[in-house]
Design a protein around this motif. Sequence first.
Motif, PDB file in Angstrom:
ATOM      1  N   LEU A   4       0.828  -1.205   0.000  1.00  0.00           N
ATOM      2  CA  LEU A   4       0.000   0.000   0.000  1.00  0.00           C
ATOM      3  C   LEU A   4       0.866   1.261   0.000  1.00  0.00           C
ATOM      4  CD1 LEU A   4      -2.987  -0.516   2.457  1.00  0.00           C
ATOM      5  CD2 LEU A   4      -3.051   0.270   0.094  1.00  0.00           C
ATOM      6  N   LEU A   5       1.892   1.244   0.840  1.00  0.00           N
ATOM      7  CA  LEU A   5       2.772   2.398   0.944  1.00  0.00           C
ATOM      8  C   LEU A   5       3.422   2.706  -0.408  1.00  0.00           C
ATOM      9  CD1 LEU A   5       3.937   4.342   3.033  1.00  0.00           C
ATOM     10  CD2 LEU A   5       5.820   2.766   3.345  1.00  0.00           C
ATOM     11  N   GLY A   6       3.931   1.651  -1.057  1.00  0.00           N
ATOM     12  CA  GLY A   6       4.559   1.824  -2.375  1.00  0.00           C
ATOM     13  C   GLY A   6       3.576   2.412  -3.374  1.00  0.00           C
ATOM     14  N   LEU A   7       2.355   1.864  -3.394  1.00  0.00           N
ATOM     15  CA  LEU A   7       1.355   2.339  -4.353  1.00  0.00           C
ATOM     16  C   LEU A   7       0.970   3.790  -4.068  1.00  0.00           C
ATOM     17  CD1 LEU A   7      -0.992  -0.781  -4.682  1.00  0.00           C
ATOM     18  CD2 LEU A   7       0.463   0.229  -6.454  1.00  0.00           C
ATOM     19  N   ILE A   8       0.762   4.091  -2.787  1.00  0.00           N
ATOM     20  CA  ILE A   8       0.338   5.449  -2.433  1.00  0.00           C
ATOM     21  C   ILE A   8       1.406   6.468  -2.842  1.00  0.00           C
ATOM     22  CG2 ILE A   8      -0.090   7.007  -0.494  1.00  0.00           C
ATOM     23  CD1 ILE A   8      -1.339   4.553   0.943  1.00  0.00           C
ATOM     24  N   GLU A   9       2.652   6.125  -2.538  1.00  0.00           N
ATOM     25  CA  GLU A   9       3.746   7.040  -2.904  1.00  0.00           C
ATOM     26  C   GLU A   9       3.784   7.293  -4.398  1.00  0.00           C
ATOM     27  OE1 GLU A   9       7.322   6.213   0.210  1.00  0.00           O
ATOM     28  OE2 GLU A   9       7.804   6.314  -1.924  1.00  0.00           O
ATOM     29  N   LYS A  56       5.211  13.675  -2.089  1.00  0.00           N
ATOM     30  CA  LYS A  56       4.919  12.244  -2.085  1.00  0.00           C
ATOM     31  C   LYS A  56       5.473  11.565  -0.834  1.00  0.00           C
ATOM     32  CE  LYS A  56       8.828  10.300  -4.602  1.00  0.00           C
ATOM     33  NZ  LYS A  56       9.540  10.064  -3.358  1.00  0.00           N
ATOM     34  N   ASP A  57       6.605  12.083  -0.291  1.00  0.00           N
ATOM     35  CA  ASP A  57       7.177  11.472   0.908  1.00  0.00           C
ATOM     36  C   ASP A  57       6.359  11.789   2.160  1.00  0.00           C
ATOM     37  OD1 ASP A  57       9.289   9.992  -0.059  1.00  0.00           O
ATOM     38  OD2 ASP A  57      10.603  11.736  -0.200  1.00  0.00           O
ATOM     39  N   ALA A  58       5.603  12.879   2.122  1.00  0.00           N
ATOM     40  CA  ALA A  58       4.829  13.275   3.293  1.00  0.00           C
ATOM     41  C   ALA A  58       3.534  12.482   3.382  1.00  0.00           C
ATOM     42  CB  ALA A  58       4.531  14.770   3.246  1.00  0.00           C
ATOM     43  N   VAL A  59       2.982  12.119   2.230  1.00  0.00           N
ATOM     44  CA  VAL A  59       1.671  11.469   2.218  1.00  0.00           C
ATOM     45  C   VAL A  59       1.629  10.180   3.058  1.00  0.00           C
ATOM     46  CG1 VAL A  59      -0.043  10.348   0.745  1.00  0.00           C
ATOM     47  CG2 VAL A  59       0.928  12.543   0.093  1.00  0.00           C
ATOM     48  N   PRO A  60       2.619   9.276   2.924  1.00  0.00           N
ATOM     49  CA  PRO A  60       2.555   8.071   3.760  1.00  0.00           C
ATOM     50  C   PRO A  60       2.525   8.403   5.245  1.00  0.00           C
ATOM     51  CG  PRO A  60       4.297   7.872   2.133  1.00  0.00           C
ATOM     52  CD  PRO A  60       3.779   9.265   2.027  1.00  0.00           C
ATOM     53  N   PHE A  61       3.251   9.442   5.664  1.00  0.00           N
ATOM     54  CA  PHE A  61       3.292   9.781   7.083  1.00  0.00           C
ATOM     55  C   PHE A  61       1.959  10.369   7.538  1.00  0.00           C
ATOM     56  CE2 PHE A  61       7.810   9.649   6.042  1.00  0.00           C
ATOM     57  CZ  PHE A  61       8.252   8.794   7.045  1.00  0.00           C
ATOM     58  N   VAL A  62       1.335  11.172   6.674  1.00  0.00           N
ATOM     59  CA  VAL A  62       0.019  11.703   7.011  1.00  0.00           C
ATOM     60  C   VAL A  62      -0.981  10.554   7.129  1.00  0.00           C
ATOM     61  CG1 VAL A  62      -1.883  13.142   6.189  1.00  0.00           C
ATOM     62  CG2 VAL A  62       0.480  13.918   5.895  1.00  0.00           C
ATOM     63  N   LEU A  63      -0.917   9.635   6.160  1.00  0.00           N
ATOM     64  CA  LEU A  63      -1.854   8.520   6.178  1.00  0.00           C
ATOM     65  C   LEU A  63      -1.654   7.633   7.395  1.00  0.00           C
ATOM     66  CD1 LEU A  63      -2.236   7.387   2.484  1.00  0.00           C
ATOM     67  CD2 LEU A  63      -3.936   8.369   4.012  1.00  0.00           C
ATOM     68  N   VAL A  64      -0.386   7.412   7.747  1.00  0.00           N
ATOM     69  CA  VAL A  64      -0.131   6.541   8.885  1.00  0.00           C
ATOM     70  C   VAL A  64      -0.700   7.189  10.151  1.00  0.00           C
ATOM     71  CG1 VAL A  64       2.099   7.128   9.917  1.00  0.00           C
ATOM     72  CG2 VAL A  64       1.542   4.770   9.506  1.00  0.00           C
ATOM     73  N   THR A  77       4.821  10.195  16.340  1.00  0.00           N
ATOM     74  CA  THR A  77       5.634  11.389  16.570  1.00  0.00           C
ATOM     75  C   THR A  77       6.721  11.504  15.515  1.00  0.00           C
ATOM     76  OG1 THR A  77       6.888  10.082  18.167  1.00  0.00           O
ATOM     77  CG2 THR A  77       5.236  11.569  19.041  1.00  0.00           C
ATOM     78  N   LEU A  78       7.285  10.357  15.154  1.00  0.00           N
ATOM     79  CA  LEU A  78       8.290  10.352  14.088  1.00  0.00           C
ATOM     80  C   LEU A  78       7.696  10.929  12.798  1.00  0.00           C
ATOM     81  CD1 LEU A  78      10.428   7.184  13.292  1.00  0.00           C
ATOM     82  CD2 LEU A  78       9.572   8.604  11.482  1.00  0.00           C
ATOM     83  N   GLY A  79       6.469  10.469  12.482  1.00  0.00           N
ATOM     84  CA  GLY A  79       5.795  10.953  11.285  1.00  0.00           C
ATOM     85  C   GLY A  79       5.587  12.458  11.323  1.00  0.00           C
ATOM     86  N   LEU A  80       5.147  12.970  12.479  1.00  0.00           N
ATOM     87  CA  LEU A  80       4.934  14.411  12.631  1.00  0.00           C
ATOM     88  C   LEU A  80       6.213  15.183  12.343  1.00  0.00           C
ATOM     89  CD1 LEU A  80       2.865  15.040  15.849  1.00  0.00           C
ATOM     90  CD2 LEU A  80       2.356  15.763  13.520  1.00  0.00           C
ATOM     91  N   GLY A  81       7.319  14.712  12.953  1.00  0.00           N
ATOM     92  CA  GLY A  81       8.600  15.382  12.754  1.00  0.00           C
ATOM     93  C   GLY A  81       8.993  15.400  11.290  1.00  0.00           C
ATOM     94  N   ILE A  82       8.789  14.270  10.618  1.00  0.00           N
ATOM     95  CA  ILE A  82       9.207  14.188   9.214  1.00  0.00           C
ATOM     96  C   ILE A  82       8.325  15.065   8.337  1.00  0.00           C
ATOM     97  CG2 ILE A  82       9.330  12.614   7.233  1.00  0.00           C
ATOM     98  CD1 ILE A  82      10.622  10.608   9.018  1.00  0.00           C
ATOM     99  N   ILE A  83       7.029  15.125   8.659  1.00  0.00           N
ATOM    100  CA  ILE A  83       6.140  15.994   7.880  1.00  0.00           C
ATOM    101  C   ILE A  83       6.613  17.456   8.005  1.00  0.00           C
ATOM    102  CG2 ILE A  83       3.793  16.912   7.711  1.00  0.00           C
ATOM    103  CD1 ILE A  83       2.844  14.069   8.615  1.00  0.00           C
ATOM    104  N   VAL A  84       6.980  17.858   9.224  1.00  0.00           N
ATOM    105  CA  VAL A  84       7.483  19.230   9.417  1.00  0.00           C
ATOM    106  C   VAL A  84       8.727  19.455   8.545  1.00  0.00           C
ATOM    107  CG1 VAL A  84       8.591  20.790  11.067  1.00  0.00           C
ATOM    108  CG2 VAL A  84       6.566  19.499  11.748  1.00  0.00           C
TER     109      VAL A  84
END
Lengths: 290, 382, 336
Positions: free
Chosen positions: A245-250, A262-270, C141-148
């Motif tokens: 899923l992560l690969g596809l979303i990116e 594109k690198d931020a989207v997986p982190f937002v989704l997670v 928290t890791l994700g938040l930091g990376i988004i910033v």
Amino acid sequence: MSQFLQLLFSGLTVGATYALSALGFSMIYNASGVINFAQGEFIMLGGMVAAVLTASGLPLPFAVVAAILVVAFVGLLVEKLAIEPARDADITSIIIITIGVSMILRGVVEVTLGKGNLTLPHFSGDTPIAIGGATLLPQSLWVMVVTAVVVVALAAFFGRTRVGKGILATAHNRLAAQLVGVDVKKVLLASFGLAAALGAVGGVLITPIATTSYDAGLMLGLKGFVAATFGGLGSGVGAIAGGVLLGLIETMTAGYVSSSYKDAVPFVLVLVVLVVRPRGLFGLGSSDRV
Amino acid sequence: MQKFVKTAVAALSLAAVAAVPALAADPIKIGSVLSVTGPAAFLGDPEAKTLQLYVEKLNAAGGLLGRKIELVTYDDGSDAAKANGFTKRLIEDDKVDVILGGTTTGATMGMVPLVERAEMPFISLAGAVVIVEPVKKWVFKTPHTDRMAAERVFADMKKRGFSKLALLSETSGFGQSGRKETIAAAAKAGIEIVADETYGPKDTDVTAQLTKIKGIAGAQALLVFGLGQGPAIVTKNIAQLGLKLPHYESHGVASAQYIQLSGDASEGVRLPAAALIVADDLPAADPQKPVVTGYAKAYSEAFKAEVSTFGGHAYDALMIYADAVKRAGGTDKAKVRDAIEATKGFIGTGGVVNMSATDHMGLDVTAFKMLEIKGGKWTLVD
Amino acid sequence: MSDASTSSILGRASPETTAAALATAPSFVSRHAPTLALVAVLAVLPLVLPNAFYFDVVIRIMANAVLAIALNLLIGYCGQISLGHAGFFGLGAYGSAILTTHYDWKAPLALVVSAAVVGVLAWIVARVILRLKGHYLAMATLGLGIIVTIVLTNEASLTGGPDGMAVGDLNILGIRLYGERVWYPVFAGLLVVAIWLAGNLVESPAGRALRALHGSEVAARVVGIDTASFKTRVFVLSAVVAAIMGSLTAHYLGFITPQVASFHKSVELVTMVVVGGMASIWGSVVGAALLSLLPDLLAHFEGFETVIFGVILVATMIFLPRGIVPSLLRLIRREG
């Protein structure tokens, strides 16, 4: 349509490598409850060792097998020298240990194998296969097929073998497993060896496509961690699903929305997934220890 | 840092021998902050090696104005904040006479406020225009700017009758500065940017962005602005997708590693680069010929590695400083600064340098040669 | 507890009763002896530091120590890991940089507003993610930091992109803060205040509740402690401290890049807390000092600094698993 197909192929290739990385995280998490921040370094090490060996004239298949064995051995060493002595330490301390281990591995590779980027020959040529207006590298098929084989093999390992069942039992309840005669120490050792070997497989497979260098591990490891969390830590199905899923979303984000984000989207989704389902998509609920 | 210790020991022992009969002159201290490790290591590593090699050579030839040279190098790990800290150390603790380096633009810009306040001559090895525009009194640089790279590519495009460019830039400092300058220079050159995509420096697959570019009607050429392994992956992906657009790279890939990593896929790629990497192909009449062949030979003999233009930037910086010290008759910082600014007709690996009060780089666009990769080798286009 | 009563106890009582008295009701001096010692050291240091470089080293240690103390309240006392704290630091730094550079705000106002915005953001985030446990919280928290970091890198028109941006000097009440010798007392003062406040917080009823949290959340809830509200408040507090330190560091350095908010920086902060000692304020000071000094100490081991750094981390955690300060204190007590 052909654009969608192309993005799908790319997403699956990238996703398969994330899945392998995520599986490594899940395996060690199951055996020890630890997130191993050195998992990405195993991936890097697999690629680097294989690349150096082929460059020194060893035929590719031998180099690949040798690389996987070397990295599995490194995995065992890491467990023996760094994790086992700290058995009683706090989880946060063990996270710091794995971060320290990743620095040691990265540093040793940097000093011994150099700072340059290395690559491996494609396993069966680099002539792209045309499908429905999109193209697919034979190496991508290698990545997807081997990932699938690994998943089936792991399922058999955990379902049928004694060691596999021991790991599962330990994951479920360490004390109970110990009481019924599972050697928890050996289980932990085996899981590190296996996770390292898995990482090496991923590294060897992706290097012809992505190249590798001493500092390639951090990002691959981080993405694996995201994928594993996405699917639910400790869940094998979750790791695979999370990775793909992560690969596809990116890839879809890069293709249709914005390549900058594109690198931020997986982190937002997670984050969203964790808010809605605090234990990931496939994670199991469990009560707190009192 | 063994090398540093060795250099220092060699310099000191030589100095001791020389000092016995005559004056015990203090050594000239050259400080340097380079990205020897981290993502920019492939730039910083040859730079550090070059400085070490040529400081040894200068010392073996009697030093500068009879004084030995002592080199102090720190590795910022490609982290601009560390570059800032080490610069303070060079200025305050090591009390150096000049600072060379700042491998990346980020590191350099982090060092600029410190050297300006300390009134320390500073020659950067980083690319972006912002380093010397606006002119800062104590700051100079040796590499060509990203704007010149874009202009050189535009000139070549026009010659081939192209006016519509697809741009793919890296999210690294180098790539983003390149993107900004390319877009700014495009308007002036009458080039239309029809696609503006980016990729991350650690991305393992860029086919999504390239597929998007493939779908854009009217693009006549593709320019990739990036460093290190990223452009090699882009190049391989281009071959995989069968994208037939004429492909330009920036000067950021001007090292043998790019061709090795991308293999056959790099065939026909064009890029602007310094004359250094085609040293042997330069016509004998070219004024740069002796300098670049000499440097290429010395570097590859000493380190058993192929030269890149990046090490050349360090060579140019060291030699410009050495030249300025000779003309200033000493290491007085203000006098040396004036002498660097007055550099005229200096022939380096990057081109002929003519500095002035308004130009602290001193190179013009002719310093860039347009190269094409043919048969796995760099060749001159014109 | 006044100084007079202290001396009277010390003057008359036998050693045993003195010890007992000290254990049950620590005197001002003994309770604050380490802080007073630190104040003395900080006051003398400027006289012996040879040049601005050493001032810079000490300033970096002090800034990191304040950050580590605030983070330790969260990690050590609440048992909540944060792998994204550099994100708050970065938001503070860039908040000040952007508001003063692009919008001509006065620096102190920019600092306060940035900190307030980060506080609100942290509060919202805490409400949502502090429900998460262990590694899921680490991931969030890791994700938040990376988004910033990604936003700071991409919004180049405001932030200067990956190459960073310059930040002007800080003017407070007509005093222009510039140079290591001027900044030194600022950071030194902040450190002492942070240690004092953190000490009071830890010894307060709320602090005891915090420690209960790390021991067992269920138990804390059972005895009637509102765990969620405590965790949220500590999370917001540590985020706001990070933002303020970010603003100050930005003004002090005069130049920032998105790396100030990076995952690497977050990990560095957590490492300071853990290596120094979780739930130990002085541990954070020691951890910050050690990890800030290491890069400079290792600068002459080209190539090997990463390996040595890693070995030190692993060895500390194996041989001093509770962190340097608590483990050593334990050893000393056992010896004595």
